[in-house]
Structure formats: C-alpha cells, structure tokens
Enzyme design. Structure first.
Site, PDB file in Angstrom:
ATOM      1  CB  SER A 186      -7.776  17.379  45.096  1.00 25.71           C
ATOM      2  OG  SER A 186      -8.856  17.746  44.258  1.00 25.71           O
ATOM      3  CE  LYS A 187      -4.035  25.231  46.814  1.00 30.56           C
ATOM      4  NZ  LYS A 187      -3.954  25.330  48.247  1.00 30.56           N
ATOM      5  NE  ARG A 188      -7.863  17.942  40.016  1.00 34.91           N
ATOM      6  CZ  ARG A 188      -8.844  17.066  40.113  1.00 34.91           C
ATOM      7  NH1 ARG A 188      -9.971  17.285  39.484  1.00 34.91           N
ATOM      8  NH2 ARG A 188      -8.693  15.967  40.812  1.00 34.91           N
TER       9      ARG A 188
END
Ligand code: GLU
Length: 482
Positions: free
Chosen positions: A256-258
């Site tokens: 994920s981008k996180r």
C-alpha cells in the site's frame, strides 16, 4: 502453432493516474509470456468507469510502460486488427452483447434506484449478511420489464446468475478453483448510463480480441467465476487464466501507499533505472529455473514460464530494489553514469566545468552510489574542504600515537610526487609505511580523515589524485601544526 492456438495476451489497465508497481508486474509477465511463446501482446485501456476518469492518464501510462522497456503489438497508439483498443470507444459492442443476453433471458432489467440498493445494503450490513442484490427485479415478467423500459424508467442490465450449483475453473497458478453460485451476486453488466461494467467489457473484449491467456493480479480471482459464467452464457470458450500472487509490504500486509511508493512514476522520478526496476519486478512472484537474479529483458523472455510463478504473496523489499539499482548503475558506461549524475551535481552548486575531472569523480564514486542523486553527498569531499574538528582530540585517530607523524610525512611527500597520479601516490604511501613502520588503517585513516572528514570513501590514492596536490596540502596543513 496455428493462428487459432497461438498465444495472445493483454494488459488491460484502468487509467487512474499512475502505474502501480503491481500493474507493471502484470504488464511485464504478459509481455514476457507473449515473447516466450512468440505470441501477441495487446494493450487495452479499460476506461469505462467514468467516476475514476483522469484526463491524460492513458497517455501517461503508455509512456511509463515504454520507459520501463515494454512494447506491445496491438494497442491504442498503434492500432491492430481488433481495435479500437480503448473501451470507451467500443460502447456499442457492449450494449449489443448485454441486449443479446437480455433477449435470451440470461440477463434482466433492474429498475431499483441507487437509493433502494443502498437501503438493501445497509439492511444486509445490519443483519451481518454479505452485500448482495436481493434480486427483486429478477422475477419481473418480460411484459412488465419492457413496458417500464419503454416508459423511460432508468434501468441497469443484470446477469441472471444460476441460483444453484457451482462453477469450476482451472487457474495456472492456483490450480482448480470451485465457487458455489449461492455466493455470486447478479452482477450489473450495463449501467443505467449505457456504460458497461468491468465484467461485461472485459469478457466481451477478451473474446473479441482473441485473448488466449488472461494473466492478472490475484485481486481479480473472485471476478473470474463471474467471467466464466458469462463466457458460458455467450457460448464462448473461456481463455486460460493465471492469477499472480499479491504484492506484500515487508510486514506482509497488502502493498500500500502507506508504507512506501507504489507508483512506478515515483521510482522513475527518484532515478531508478528501468532495467533495475524490471529485473526486480520480474522476481516478485517468479524465479528463474537456475536461481539467477541478474537478468536482462531478453534473458527473462527466454526463461519466463507460468509454472515458476508462486502462490505465496511476494514481498516488495525496497532494499532489494536499491541493490539492483546499484548493480545496474555501476554496469553503465562511464559516459552514461556521468550524464545521469551531472544534473544532481549542478543542482548542488558543484563546479562541473572540467569534464575530465567530473568524469573521474563519478567513476571514483560509482561503487558507492545506489541512485544518481546520491552523488551529491558522496562527491562533497571533492568540492568542499571538510569542516575542521574543533580540537584534535575530537577525532579519535588524531588523539595519540603516530598520526601526526603520518600526516607530516604525507604532507612533505605530496610536494615530491610527480606526476600526480594514483600509482605514484600509492608509492608515496608505501614509502611512509616503510619509514614509519605503520600500516593499514593506522596509515590510511588519519590521511583519509584529514583529507575528507570521513572514515570511508573511494581508495585513498584516488581521492588524493582527484583533489590535486595543492588541495591535499591545504587540507593536511591544519593537522600537522603544533
Ligand atoms: N482494468 C482492470 C485493471 O485495472 C483489468 C483487470 C484484468 O486484467 O482483467 O487491472
């Protein structure tokens, strides 16, 4: 192979504004599979979700794929026998197919409003049931359905999924997959605005474009049962399917981008080399039969096969990508490394007007770089004298012992070295070693620290050569007084 059995694969991205790393892997595996089987690689833009439409995104996507080294045989930019290759230009085809299913009773009109559907979903959530259309329009008579449509009432067209039984299909990675029809929703095929859903457009196009193998991410596996039922309803043979393992963060959560960048464009902007990124991405879920890791696109194309794609999620380890990048960077011709580094040096305000000196600096530092931008920090030693320690005792190697004698001997020696080049400087160091009886670290470290302020870096004679005798003297002097 006869044309009927030949391999035709496709990458079918939805242009959302950037290319996800997982998308690059899907594109790459399709491309490699096509090359390995002397097949055709099709690029198709799936842009029927108007809510997610991003202006210019498709063009950008194509450009990023080209940058990564991928090319296709048929696609929106080059056309081909089964075009157009942009779904929003094929709307009539999807409508025709939805209507043919409607006529045959394999699909039905649904007049439920978005508010009504929402109400159903909320109720199901309250009752802790999975969200599913309650099929109230499935039982409308043909006459009622026709009359309501004729009266101008908006409707969607839904697929009439069998209520009992199960669907079985084979997946090249996951083996046999069985799914009970009881858990399958009556999927919307055509929306009230006349646009198809992903499922309809995807199946119609894979058939129309003669796709033999669908290779895509595991997140699409639940859709495949719906697609299989649709192929059956149309009376078409389904393609073969292969679902690629999920990409995971190092903590095994879904990539994920996180936890870092997932956009290929971002890696490109940071200066990652396409060859390194491709090599890295190729190994996210696939391994070469001989366990080799450094593989060019041609080597990958010669070796790739779906039977070496694993089921287990593939960990996206940025350190590994950095390692690949360093390897690929060092392997570039010097001229190319210089070209990549110069903008960074200039932005840092370093003087790069002497092309020979600049090239030598880049060459000396290449082993220490992962990204071209790293040159800024590494090259600082050649453009700025290090800050002097406030007192000699602050730098441990200067606090006692022979250090001062080493530095003095080197400073005196500097004036005698002709020509000023690494071989001669090395000889000077050997002479000092003989005269003072110090060797290794005790000899090199004080000089290195005095010259660069750092305890590591390129080989000392290389550093000294690049600094030049005057600059070496200037930097050594403060350490030799007293
Ligand atoms: N448009 C879908 C996507 O964005 C395609 C999935 C598939 O390959 O069927 O990935």
């Amino acid at each position: 192979m006869t044309p009927e059995t030949s391999v035709r694969v496709r990458f079918a991205p939805s242009p959302t504004g950037f290319l996800h790393i997982g998308g690059l892997r899907t594109a790459l595996y399709n491309y490699l599979f096509a090359r390995r089987h002397h097949g055709v690689f099709v690029l198709r833009i799936e842009d029927t979700d108007r809510n997610r439409f991003v202006e210019g995104a498709a063009e950008k996507l194509l450009e990023t794929l080209h940058w990564a080294g991928l090319s296709w045989d048929e696609g929106p930019d080059i056309g081909g026998p089964y075009g157009p290759y942009v779904q929003s230009e094929r709307l009539a085809l999807y409508r025709q197919h939805a209507e043919s299913l409607l006529r045959e009773g394999k699909a039905y009109r649904c007049f439920c409003s978005p508010e009504e559907l929402d109400r159903q979903r909320r109720k199901q959530a309250e009752e802790k049931r999975p969200p599913m259309y309650d099929r109230r329009c499935r039982t409308l008579s043909r006459e009622t359905s026709d009359a309501r449509a004729k009266a101008g009432e908006p409707f969607t067209i839904r697929f009439r999924v069998p209520l009992t039984g199960e669907t079985v299909f084979h997946d090249a990675v996951r083996g046999e997959i069985r799914i009970s029809h009881a858990v399958i929703d009556d999927q919307v095929l055509l929306k009230s605005d006349g646009y198809p859903t992903y499922h309809l457009a995807n199946v119609v196009d894979d058939h129309a474009m003669r796709i033999s193998d669908v290779i895509r991410g595991e997140e699409w596996l639940p859709s495949t049962v719906k697609h299989t039922l649709l192929y059956e309803a149309f009376g078409w043979p389904p393609p073969r399917f292969a679902h690629l393992p999920l990409l995971l963060n190092p903590d095994r959560s879904k990539l994920s981008k996180r936890q870092g960048d997932v956009a290929v464009e971002e890696y490109r902007a940071q200066g990652f080399l396409p060859e390194a990124l491709i090599n890295f991405v190729a190994l996210l879920g696939w391994s070469s039969p001989d366990e080799r890791e450094i593989l060019s696109m041609d080597e990958l194309a010669a070796l790739f096969s779906l039977d070496r794609v694993g089921k287990a999620g593939a960990i996206f380890d940025i350190e590994k990508l950095r390692w690949f990048n360093g390897r690929y960077f060092r392997a570039l011709p010097l001229e190319e490394r210089v070209r990549l580094c110069i903008p960074h040096l200039e932005r840092a305000g370093y003087d790069t007007r002497d092309p020979i000196r600049t090239a030598r600096i880049v060459d000396a530092l290449s082993n220490h770089l992962v990204l071209p931008a790293d040159i800024v920090e590494e090259a600082a030693i050649f453009f700025r004298a290090p800050a002097l320690p406030a007192s000699a005792t602050e730098v441990p190697p200067f606090s006692q012992g022979q250090e001062k004698a080493v530095l003095r001997a080197f400073l005196t020696g500097v004036r005698t070295v002709v020509p000023w080049e690494r071989g001669q400087i090395k000889k000077l160091l050997e002479r000092i070693q003989g005269e003072l009886g110090v060797r290794g670290k005790e000899l090199y470290l004080p000089i290195r620290i005095a010259l660069t302020g750092k305890s590591h870096g390129p080989e000392l004679p290389v550093v000294a050569e690049l600094l030049g005798p005057e600059e070496c003297s200037r930097r050594l002097e403060p350490f030799t007084v007293g």
